[in-house]
Design a protein around this motif. Structure first.
Motif, short mmCIF file in Angstrom:
data_model
loop_
_atom_site.label_atom_id
_atom_site.label_comp_id
_atom_site.label_asym_id
_atom_site.label_seq_id
_atom_site.Cartn_x
_atom_site.Cartn_y
_atom_site.Cartn_z
N ILE A 31 0.85 -1.18 0.00
CA ILE A 31 0.00 0.00 0.00
C ILE A 31 0.89 1.23 0.00
CG2 ILE A 31 -1.76 1.28 1.27
CD1 ILE A 31 -2.57 -1.42 2.53
N PHE A 32 0.66 2.14 -0.95
CA PHE A 32 1.42 3.38 -1.03
C PHE A 32 0.69 4.47 -0.26
CE2 PHE A 32 2.22 1.00 -4.94
CZ PHE A 32 3.58 0.83 -4.83
N ALA A 33 1.42 5.17 0.59
CA ALA A 33 0.81 6.22 1.41
C ALA A 33 1.76 7.42 1.46
CB ALA A 33 0.52 5.70 2.81
N GLY A 34 1.63 8.30 0.51
CA GLY A 34 2.49 9.48 0.47
C GLY A 34 3.91 9.09 0.12
N GLY A 35 4.87 9.45 0.99
CA GLY A 35 6.27 9.18 0.74
C GLY A 35 6.75 7.83 1.25
N TYR A 36 5.87 7.00 1.73
CA TYR A 36 6.27 5.68 2.24
C TYR A 36 5.28 4.63 1.79
CZ TYR A 36 2.68 6.55 5.74
OH TYR A 36 1.50 6.80 6.35
N TYR A 37 5.54 3.38 2.12
CA TYR A 37 4.64 2.29 1.77
C TYR A 37 4.61 1.26 2.89
CZ TYR A 37 9.01 0.12 0.31
OH TYR A 37 10.28 -0.36 0.29
N THR A 38 3.60 0.43 2.87
CA THR A 38 3.43 -0.64 3.85
C THR A 38 3.30 -1.97 3.11
OG1 THR A 38 2.28 0.84 5.36
CG2 THR A 38 1.96 -1.52 5.71
N ASP A 39 4.06 -2.97 3.54
CA ASP A 39 3.98 -4.32 2.99
C ASP A 39 3.46 -5.28 4.06
OD1 ASP A 39 5.18 -3.56 0.58
OD2 ASP A 39 7.17 -3.97 1.34
N TYR A 40 2.64 -6.23 3.65
CA TYR A 40 2.26 -7.30 4.56
C TYR A 40 1.88 -8.54 3.77
CZ TYR A 40 -2.60 -5.84 3.74
OH TYR A 40 -3.80 -5.52 3.17
N ILE A 41 1.98 -9.70 4.41
CA ILE A 41 1.68 -10.99 3.76
C ILE A 41 0.78 -11.81 4.69
CG2 ILE A 41 2.64 -13.10 2.78
CD1 ILE A 41 5.26 -11.56 2.38
N PRO A 42 -0.54 -11.76 4.47
CA PRO A 42 -1.41 -12.63 5.25
C PRO A 42 -1.36 -14.06 4.72
CG PRO A 42 -2.70 -11.29 3.76
CD PRO A 42 -1.27 -10.85 3.62
N VAL A 43 -1.31 -15.03 5.63
CA VAL A 43 -1.26 -16.45 5.27
C VAL A 43 -2.45 -17.14 5.93
CG1 VAL A 43 0.09 -18.58 5.41
CG2 VAL A 43 1.25 -16.38 5.12
N THR A 44 -3.15 -17.98 5.17
CA THR A 44 -4.31 -18.70 5.67
C THR A 44 -4.14 -20.19 5.47
OG1 THR A 44 -5.71 -16.85 5.00
CG2 THR A 44 -6.83 -18.91 5.46
N PHE A 45 -4.45 -20.97 6.50
CA PHE A 45 -4.46 -22.43 6.43
C PHE A 45 -5.85 -22.90 6.83
CE2 PHE A 45 -0.13 -21.26 7.61
CZ PHE A 45 0.61 -21.94 6.66
N GLY A 46 -6.31 -23.98 6.24
CA GLY A 46 -7.63 -24.45 6.62
C GLY A 46 -7.99 -25.79 6.02
N PHE A 47 -9.26 -26.16 6.22
CA PHE A 47 -9.82 -27.41 5.74
C PHE A 47 -11.19 -27.11 5.15
CE2 PHE A 47 -12.41 -31.23 6.35
CZ PHE A 47 -11.62 -32.16 5.70
N ARG A 48 -11.46 -27.59 3.95
CA ARG A 48 -12.75 -27.41 3.28
C ARG A 48 -13.41 -28.76 3.07
NH1 ARG A 48 -9.86 -24.01 -0.90
NH2 ARG A 48 -10.04 -21.92 -0.06
N ARG A 49 -14.72 -28.77 3.13
CA ARG A 49 -15.50 -29.98 2.80
C ARG A 49 -16.16 -29.82 1.49
NH1 ARG A 49 -16.88 -34.40 5.46
NH2 ARG A 49 -15.85 -34.59 7.41
#
Length: 49
Positions: A31-49
């Motif tokens: 995400i770009f916010a003016g003169g800086y930016y933010t990075d993130y990496i959400p990770v999801t684990f699960g089980f589906r039927r």
């Protein structure tokens, strides 16, 4: 407040003999916010039927 950005992601799923699937997903976000930016990496684990 809205800011410009980009993301890319992917995932995998593995079936089993009980009829469900185990899965893992990850997404890289910047995400770009003016003169800086933010990075993130959400990770999801699960089980589906």
């Amino acid at each position: 407040m809205n800011k410009p950005g980009f993301d890319i992601g992917g995932g995998v799923a593995f079936g089993n003999h009980w009829g469900g699937k185990f899965f893992a997903e990850a997404k890289y976000n910047r995400i770009f916010a003016g003169g800086y930016y933010t990075d993130y990496i959400p990770v999801t684990f699960g089980f589906r039927r």
